[in-house]
Design a protein around this motif. Structure first.
Motif, PDB file in Angstrom:
ATOM      1  N   TRP A  55      18.286  26.862 -46.136  1.00  0.00           N
ATOM      2  CA  TRP A  55      18.960  26.453 -47.218  1.00  0.00           C
ATOM      3  C   TRP A  55      17.786  25.255 -47.604  1.00  0.00           C
ATOM      4  O   TRP A  55      17.493  24.592 -47.522  1.00  0.00           O
ATOM      5  CB  TRP A  55      20.249  26.209 -47.405  1.00  0.00           C
ATOM      6  CG  TRP A  55      20.560  26.324 -49.072  1.00  0.00           C
ATOM      7  CD1 TRP A  55      20.587  26.869 -49.659  1.00  0.00           C
ATOM      8  CD2 TRP A  55      21.100  24.849 -49.400  1.00  0.00           C
ATOM      9  NE1 TRP A  55      21.397  26.270 -51.075  1.00  0.00           N
ATOM     10  CE2 TRP A  55      20.695  25.300 -50.904  1.00  0.00           C
ATOM     11  CE3 TRP A  55      20.286  23.329 -49.482  1.00  0.00           C
ATOM     12  CZ2 TRP A  55      21.186  23.646 -52.194  1.00  0.00           C
ATOM     13  CZ3 TRP A  55      20.260  22.490 -49.974  1.00  0.00           C
ATOM     14  CH2 TRP A  55      21.088  22.963 -51.378  1.00  0.00           C
ATOM     15  N   GLU A  57      16.075  23.496 -51.365  1.00  0.00           N
ATOM     16  CA  GLU A  57      16.869  22.951 -53.113  1.00  0.00           C
ATOM     17  C   GLU A  57      15.082  22.005 -53.419  1.00  0.00           C
ATOM     18  O   GLU A  57      15.123  21.043 -52.507  1.00  0.00           O
ATOM     19  CB  GLU A  57      17.179  22.715 -53.071  1.00  0.00           C
ATOM     20  CG  GLU A  57      17.534  22.327 -54.951  1.00  0.00           C
ATOM     21  CD  GLU A  57      19.083  21.937 -55.837  1.00  0.00           C
ATOM     22  OE1 GLU A  57      19.349  22.735 -55.750  1.00  0.00           O
ATOM     23  OE2 GLU A  57      19.464  20.405 -54.843  1.00  0.00           O
ATOM     24  N   THR A  72      15.576  20.911 -61.446  1.00  0.00           N
ATOM     25  CA  THR A  72      16.102  21.835 -60.555  1.00  0.00           C
ATOM     26  C   THR A  72      15.202  23.216 -60.003  1.00  0.00           C
ATOM     27  O   THR A  72      15.103  24.307 -61.139  1.00  0.00           O
ATOM     28  CB  THR A  72      17.328  22.900 -59.679  1.00  0.00           C
ATOM     29  OG1 THR A  72      18.269  21.573 -59.684  1.00  0.00           O
ATOM     30  CG2 THR A  72      17.092  23.707 -58.267  1.00  0.00           C
ATOM     31  N   THR A  75      15.753  26.897 -55.560  1.00  0.00           N
ATOM     32  CA  THR A  75      16.883  27.392 -54.446  1.00  0.00           C
ATOM     33  C   THR A  75      16.662  28.721 -53.895  1.00  0.00           C
ATOM     34  O   THR A  75      16.149  28.945 -54.286  1.00  0.00           O
ATOM     35  CB  THR A  75      18.525  27.333 -54.511  1.00  0.00           C
ATOM     36  OG1 THR A  75      18.599  25.988 -55.916  1.00  0.00           O
ATOM     37  CG2 THR A  75      19.223  27.096 -53.489  1.00  0.00           C
ATOM     38  N   SER A  76      16.029  28.868 -52.090  1.00  0.00           N
ATOM     39  CA  SER A  76      16.164  29.868 -51.327  1.00  0.00           C
ATOM     40  C   SER A  76      17.175  29.441 -50.549  1.00  0.00           C
ATOM     41  O   SER A  76      17.882  28.825 -49.611  1.00  0.00           O
ATOM     42  CB  SER A  76      14.930  29.843 -50.815  1.00  0.00           C
ATOM     43  OG  SER A  76      14.285  29.226 -51.257  1.00  0.00           O
ATOM     44  N   ARG A  77      17.469  30.993 -50.167  1.00  0.00           N
ATOM     45  CA  ARG A  77      18.395  31.267 -49.006  1.00  0.00           C
ATOM     46  C   ARG A  77      18.000  31.838 -48.316  1.00  0.00           C
ATOM     47  O   ARG A  77      17.389  32.530 -48.073  1.00  0.00           O
ATOM     48  CB  ARG A  77      19.997  31.341 -49.290  1.00  0.00           C
ATOM     49  CG  ARG A  77      20.535  30.598 -50.126  1.00  0.00           C
ATOM     50  CD  ARG A  77      22.046  30.809 -50.816  1.00  0.00           C
ATOM     51  NE  ARG A  77      23.172  29.869 -52.245  1.00  0.00           N
ATOM     52  CZ  ARG A  77      23.874  28.787 -51.499  1.00  0.00           C
ATOM     53  NH1 ARG A  77      23.417  28.842 -50.572  1.00  0.00           N
ATOM     54  NH2 ARG A  77      24.015  28.379 -53.054  1.00  0.00           N
ATOM     55  N   ARG A 100      15.929  19.076 -50.566  1.00  0.00           N
ATOM     56  CA  ARG A 100      17.715  19.273 -50.082  1.00  0.00           C
ATOM     57  C   ARG A 100      17.544  20.244 -49.132  1.00  0.00           C
ATOM     58  O   ARG A 100      16.988  21.137 -49.511  1.00  0.00           O
ATOM     59  CB  ARG A 100      18.520  19.601 -51.257  1.00  0.00           C
ATOM     60  CG  ARG A 100      18.967  18.005 -51.982  1.00  0.00           C
ATOM     61  CD  ARG A 100      19.824  18.166 -52.687  1.00  0.00           C
ATOM     62  NE  ARG A 100      20.719  19.127 -53.200  1.00  0.00           N
ATOM     63  CZ  ARG A 100      21.988  18.398 -53.525  1.00  0.00           C
ATOM     64  NH1 ARG A 100      22.066  18.350 -53.742  1.00  0.00           N
ATOM     65  NH2 ARG A 100      21.933  20.673 -53.458  1.00  0.00           N
ATOM     66  N   CYS A 101      17.596  20.412 -47.842  1.00  0.00           N
ATOM     67  CA  CYS A 101      18.195  21.404 -47.392  1.00  0.00           C
ATOM     68  C   CYS A 101      19.248  21.321 -46.197  1.00  0.00           C
ATOM     69  O   CYS A 101      19.329  20.850 -45.587  1.00  0.00           O
ATOM     70  CB  CYS A 101      16.104  21.341 -46.545  1.00  0.00           C
ATOM     71  SG  CYS A 101      16.035  20.055 -45.015  1.00  0.00           S
TER      72      CYS A 101
END
Length: 103
Positions: A55, A57, A72, A75-77, A100-101
């Motif tokens: 994850w 962001e 922001t 965000t990637s998942r 943030r990860c």
């Protein structure tokens, strides 16, 4: 990190730009202070297969002091098994960048 028309925030030896979170770190947040306000159109990072991201962001703030208001960028998942990842935006003024990860 990148800024419009080849105005990167970091130049030089690639080895001096590395950062890695400690294994098991529950708060994997890195805040980068650019030292002055800059106009950004792309922000990114890269990871290697041995340090996969699940994850990610990325956010920016114009404010140096707390409490900061964060914008922001994206965000990637999902499992990132290495490579480069970035988000593009219309030009945004920012001083702080937050990554943030979760690995």
């Amino acid at each position: 990190l990148g800024a419009k028309h080849g105005d990167p925030r970091f130049l030089g030896d690639e080895n001096c730009r590395r950062f890695i979170f400690r294994d098991g770190d529950r708060d994997q947040t890195l805040i980068v202070d650019l030292g002055r306000e800059a106009v950004l159109v792309r922000i990114g990072t890269q990871c290697h297969g041995i340090r996969m991201l699940n994850w990610l962001e990325i956010a920016t703030s114009k404010q140096e002091a707390e409490p900061k208001k964060w914008k922001t960028w994206g965000t990637s998942r999902g499992g990132f098994d290495g490579g480069r990842y970035w988000f593009d935006s219309a030009p945004i003024k920012a001083r702080m960048i937050r990554f943030r990860c979760r690995c």
